[in-house]
Design a protein around this motif. Sequence first.
Motif, PDB file in Angstrom:
ATOM      1  N   ASP A   1      -1.329  -2.782 -15.387  1.00  0.00           N
ATOM      2  CA  ASP A   1      -2.052  -1.600 -15.846  1.00  0.00           C
ATOM      3  C   ASP A   1      -1.355  -0.313 -15.415  1.00  0.00           C
ATOM      4  OD1 ASP A   1      -3.919  -3.253 -16.995  1.00  0.00           O
ATOM      5  OD2 ASP A   1      -5.440  -2.960 -15.429  1.00  0.00           O
ATOM      6  N   ALA A   2      -0.724  -0.360 -14.215  1.00  0.00           N
ATOM      7  CA  ALA A   2      -0.036   0.825 -13.692  1.00  0.00           C
ATOM      8  C   ALA A   2       1.415   0.895 -14.152  1.00  0.00           C
ATOM      9  CB  ALA A   2      -0.085   0.828 -12.164  1.00  0.00           C
TER      10      ALA A   2
ATOM     11  N   ASN B   1       0.816  -1.210   0.000  1.00  0.00           N
ATOM     12  CA  ASN B   1       0.000   0.000   0.000  1.00  0.00           C
ATOM     13  C   ASN B   1       0.852   1.262   0.000  1.00  0.00           C
ATOM     14  OD1 ASN B   1      -2.621  -1.009  -0.205  1.00  0.00           O
ATOM     15  ND2 ASN B   1      -2.749  -1.415   1.990  1.00  0.00           N
ATOM     16  N   MET B   2       1.994   1.229   0.672  1.00  0.00           N
ATOM     17  CA  MET B   2       2.873   2.393   0.630  1.00  0.00           C
ATOM     18  C   MET B   2       3.396   2.618  -0.794  1.00  0.00           C
ATOM     19  SD  MET B   2       2.667   3.661   3.620  1.00  0.00           S
ATOM     20  CE  MET B   2       1.020   2.942   3.816  1.00  0.00           C
ATOM     21  N   ALA B   3       3.686   1.528  -1.496  1.00  0.00           N
ATOM     22  CA  ALA B   3       4.084   1.661  -2.897  1.00  0.00           C
ATOM     23  C   ALA B   3       2.941   2.232  -3.732  1.00  0.00           C
ATOM     24  CB  ALA B   3       4.518   0.310  -3.457  1.00  0.00           C
ATOM     25  N   ARG B   4       1.730   1.710  -3.515  1.00  0.00           N
ATOM     26  CA  ARG B   4       0.558   2.213  -4.248  1.00  0.00           C
ATOM     27  C   ARG B   4       0.350   3.708  -4.019  1.00  0.00           C
ATOM     28  NH1 ARG B   4      -1.897  -3.102  -2.336  1.00  0.00           N
ATOM     29  NH2 ARG B   4      -2.542  -4.218  -4.235  1.00  0.00           N
ATOM     30  N   LEU B   5       0.639   4.163  -2.796  1.00  0.00           N
ATOM     31  CA  LEU B   5       0.441   5.569  -2.448  1.00  0.00           C
ATOM     32  C   LEU B   5       1.564   6.471  -2.953  1.00  0.00           C
ATOM     33  CD1 LEU B   5      -0.880   5.112   1.206  1.00  0.00           C
ATOM     34  CD2 LEU B   5      -2.186   5.970  -0.762  1.00  0.00           C
ATOM     35  N   GLY B   6       2.556   5.878  -3.593  1.00  0.00           N
ATOM     36  CA  GLY B   6       3.623   6.679  -4.185  1.00  0.00           C
ATOM     37  C   GLY B   6       4.717   7.091  -3.225  1.00  0.00           C
ATOM     38  N   VAL B   7       4.840   6.406  -2.078  1.00  0.00           N
ATOM     39  CA  VAL B   7       5.928   6.709  -1.148  1.00  0.00           C
ATOM     40  C   VAL B   7       7.260   6.486  -1.854  1.00  0.00           C
ATOM     41  CG1 VAL B   7       7.046   6.018   1.014  1.00  0.00           C
ATOM     42  CG2 VAL B   7       4.549   6.177   0.883  1.00  0.00           C
TER      43      VAL B   7
ATOM     44  N   VAL C   1       3.621   5.092  -8.866  1.00  0.00           N
ATOM     45  CA  VAL C   1       4.393   4.151  -8.058  1.00  0.00           C
ATOM     46  C   VAL C   1       5.876   4.302  -8.360  1.00  0.00           C
ATOM     47  CG1 VAL C   1       4.786   1.715  -7.511  1.00  0.00           C
ATOM     48  CG2 VAL C   1       2.461   2.534  -8.004  1.00  0.00           C
ATOM     49  N   LYS C   2       6.644   4.634  -7.342  1.00  0.00           N
ATOM     50  CA  LYS C   2       8.089   4.837  -7.514  1.00  0.00           C
ATOM     51  C   LYS C   2       8.886   3.552  -7.273  1.00  0.00           C
ATOM     52  CE  LYS C   2       7.786   9.675  -6.010  1.00  0.00           C
ATOM     53  NZ  LYS C   2       6.314   9.670  -5.822  1.00  0.00           N
ATOM     54  N   ALA C   3       8.347   2.662  -6.460  1.00  0.00           N
ATOM     55  CA  ALA C   3       9.072   1.461  -6.047  1.00  0.00           C
ATOM     56  C   ALA C   3       8.930   0.338  -7.061  1.00  0.00           C
ATOM     57  CB  ALA C   3       8.563   0.985  -4.691  1.00  0.00           C
ATOM     58  N   GLN C   4       9.985  -0.439  -7.226  1.00  0.00           N
ATOM     59  CA  GLN C   4       9.864  -1.740  -7.856  1.00  0.00           C
ATOM     60  C   GLN C   4       9.292  -2.704  -6.813  1.00  0.00           C
ATOM     61  OE1 GLN C   4      13.234  -3.107 -10.205  1.00  0.00           O
ATOM     62  NE2 GLN C   4      13.994  -1.011 -10.381  1.00  0.00           N
ATOM     63  N   VAL C   5       8.532  -3.677  -7.261  1.00  0.00           N
ATOM     64  CA  VAL C   5       7.760  -4.514  -6.350  1.00  0.00           C
ATOM     65  C   VAL C   5       8.124  -5.982  -6.530  1.00  0.00           C
ATOM     66  CG1 VAL C   5       5.443  -5.268  -5.691  1.00  0.00           C
ATOM     67  CG2 VAL C   5       5.841  -2.868  -6.337  1.00  0.00           C
ATOM     68  N   GLN C   6       8.333  -6.646  -5.398  1.00  0.00           N
ATOM     69  CA  GLN C   6       8.580  -8.076  -5.409  1.00  0.00           C
ATOM     70  C   GLN C   6       7.634  -8.733  -4.406  1.00  0.00           C
ATOM     71  OE1 GLN C   6      12.564 -10.124  -4.317  1.00  0.00           O
ATOM     72  NE2 GLN C   6      12.631  -9.894  -6.520  1.00  0.00           N
ATOM     73  N   VAL C   7       6.963  -9.808  -4.832  1.00  0.00           N
ATOM     74  CA  VAL C   7       5.958 -10.472  -4.010  1.00  0.00           C
ATOM     75  C   VAL C   7       6.251 -11.963  -3.955  1.00  0.00           C
ATOM     76  CG1 VAL C   7       3.521 -11.121  -3.862  1.00  0.00           C
ATOM     77  CG2 VAL C   7       4.152  -8.774  -4.481  1.00  0.00           C
ATOM     78  N   TYR C   8       6.196 -12.514  -2.738  1.00  0.00           N
ATOM     79  CA  TYR C   8       6.323 -13.957  -2.531  1.00  0.00           C
ATOM     80  C   TYR C   8       5.047 -14.439  -1.839  1.00  0.00           C
ATOM     81  CZ  TYR C   8      11.222 -13.235  -3.626  1.00  0.00           C
ATOM     82  OH  TYR C   8      12.400 -12.894  -4.255  1.00  0.00           O
ATOM     83  N   THR C   9       4.392 -15.418  -2.447  1.00  0.00           N
ATOM     84  CA  THR C   9       3.141 -15.909  -1.892  1.00  0.00           C
ATOM     85  C   THR C   9       3.091 -17.424  -1.983  1.00  0.00           C
ATOM     86  OG1 THR C   9       0.733 -15.528  -1.932  1.00  0.00           O
ATOM     87  CG2 THR C   9       1.847 -15.771  -4.067  1.00  0.00           C
TER      88      THR C   9
ATOM     89  N   LYS D   1      -5.611   1.473  -5.360  1.00  0.00           N
ATOM     90  CA  LYS D   1      -5.123   0.886  -6.596  1.00  0.00           C
ATOM     91  C   LYS D   1      -3.950   1.699  -7.140  1.00  0.00           C
ATOM     92  CE  LYS D   1      -8.164  -2.310  -6.399  1.00  0.00           C
ATOM     93  NZ  LYS D   1      -7.725  -3.660  -5.945  1.00  0.00           N
ATOM     94  N   ALA D   2      -2.938   0.986  -7.586  1.00  0.00           N
ATOM     95  CA  ALA D   2      -1.774   1.637  -8.179  1.00  0.00           C
ATOM     96  C   ALA D   2      -2.190   2.369  -9.450  1.00  0.00           C
ATOM     97  CB  ALA D   2      -0.700   0.604  -8.488  1.00  0.00           C
ATOM     98  N   GLN D   3      -1.618   3.548  -9.626  1.00  0.00           N
ATOM     99  CA  GLN D   3      -1.907   4.358 -10.802  1.00  0.00           C
ATOM    100  C   GLN D   3      -0.633   4.566 -11.610  1.00  0.00           C
ATOM    101  OE1 GLN D   3      -5.097   5.230 -11.499  1.00  0.00           O
ATOM    102  NE2 GLN D   3      -5.667   4.164  -9.599  1.00  0.00           N
ATOM    103  N   ALA D   4      -0.760   4.530 -12.911  1.00  0.00           N
ATOM    104  CA  ALA D   4       0.404   4.702 -13.793  1.00  0.00           C
ATOM    105  C   ALA D   4       1.108   6.012 -13.482  1.00  0.00           C
ATOM    106  CB  ALA D   4      -0.035   4.664 -15.250  1.00  0.00           C
ATOM    107  N   GLY D   5       2.410   5.925 -13.329  1.00  0.00           N
ATOM    108  CA  GLY D   5       3.223   7.109 -13.073  1.00  0.00           C
ATOM    109  C   GLY D   5       3.318   7.508 -11.619  1.00  0.00           C
TER     110      GLY D   5
END
Length: 267
Positions: free
Chosen positions: A210-211, A152-158, A181-189, A175-179
Motif C-alpha cells: 500500500d505504501a 520502524n526507522m524505515a516507516r518513520l522515513g529515516v 519510506v526512503k529505504a528498500q526493505v528486506q525481511v527474513y522470518t 504504518k508506512a505511508q506512500a512517499g
Amino acid sequence: MNPIRTTTLATALGLSLASTGVLAEMQTETIEYTIDGTTFTGYLAWDDEDEGQRPGVLVVHEWWGHNEFARDQAEKLAAAGYTALALDMYGSGKVTDHPDTAQKFMQEATKDMDQMKARFLKAKELLQNHESVDGDRIAAQGYCFGGAVVLNMARLGVDLDGVVSYHGALGSPIKAQAGEVKAQVQVYTGGADQMVPSDQVAGLVKEMQDAEVDLTLVSFPGVRHSFTNPGADKVAEEFNMPIGYDEEAATRSWQGTMEFYQRIFAQ
C-alpha cells in the motif's frame, strides 16, 4: 559530547595478534557516547586495508542488549568490506541472558518512539562521520527486537538506503505511508516462528504494498525464532522458549543480505 574511543585490533576470524603472528587488517573501536544524560556503548568495525570510503551498516541488537552476538555481526560486515557500527538501544551495561530482564529492557526502550528514534539517529550520525564511511550510503540491519527497530526507522522515513530484519516483529503501531519510506526493505522470518505469526507477515506485505515500498520477504519453512543466533538452542533449553538456530536459514539470509547491499549501494 564527543565519543570516548578505545581502539583495539582484531582479525576477521576473531584471533588475537599473538596467535596469528601478523598485523591484523580489521580495526575495532568501542565507543561511548551520551544522549540526554544516558551513556551508550557502540562497537565499530572496519578493514583498514581497504582504501577510500565505503558504505556503512548499523547493527541493532536482539532484546538481550548490545552483546557479543551483535559485535560479531559488525565484524562479519567489516570482513565483507563495510564499516559497521553495532549500536546500543538500551544504555551502557544493560545486557542480560535472562528473558525476564530482556523483556524489561525492551519495554523501557520501546515506550517512547521519539526516544528510540533519537538513539538510532545518534548512532547513525557517529557512523556517517567515521573517516572510512561514505555518509551517503548507509543501511541498517537488526535481529529480533533490532529487526523491529530497523523496520520502524524505515516507516518513520529515516534516510537509509536499505534495512534488513532478521526474525523481527513485523507488526507496529506505526504504518508506512506512500512517499515517506526512503529505504528498500528486506525481511527474513521463520515459518514456524511463534513470536511472528503469519498474520504479521501478511500484514507487513499489505502495508508495504500500500505504501509502494520495495520489499523482499523470505519465509523459511519450519524455522523458528532467533534462527541466526547459534546460542539460541541453549537459551531454548534453559528457559523453555520456542526459539532455535538454523544453519541453512542463517547462511541463506546472510547471503541474501550481501546481495541486497551490493545492489542498493551500486545504485
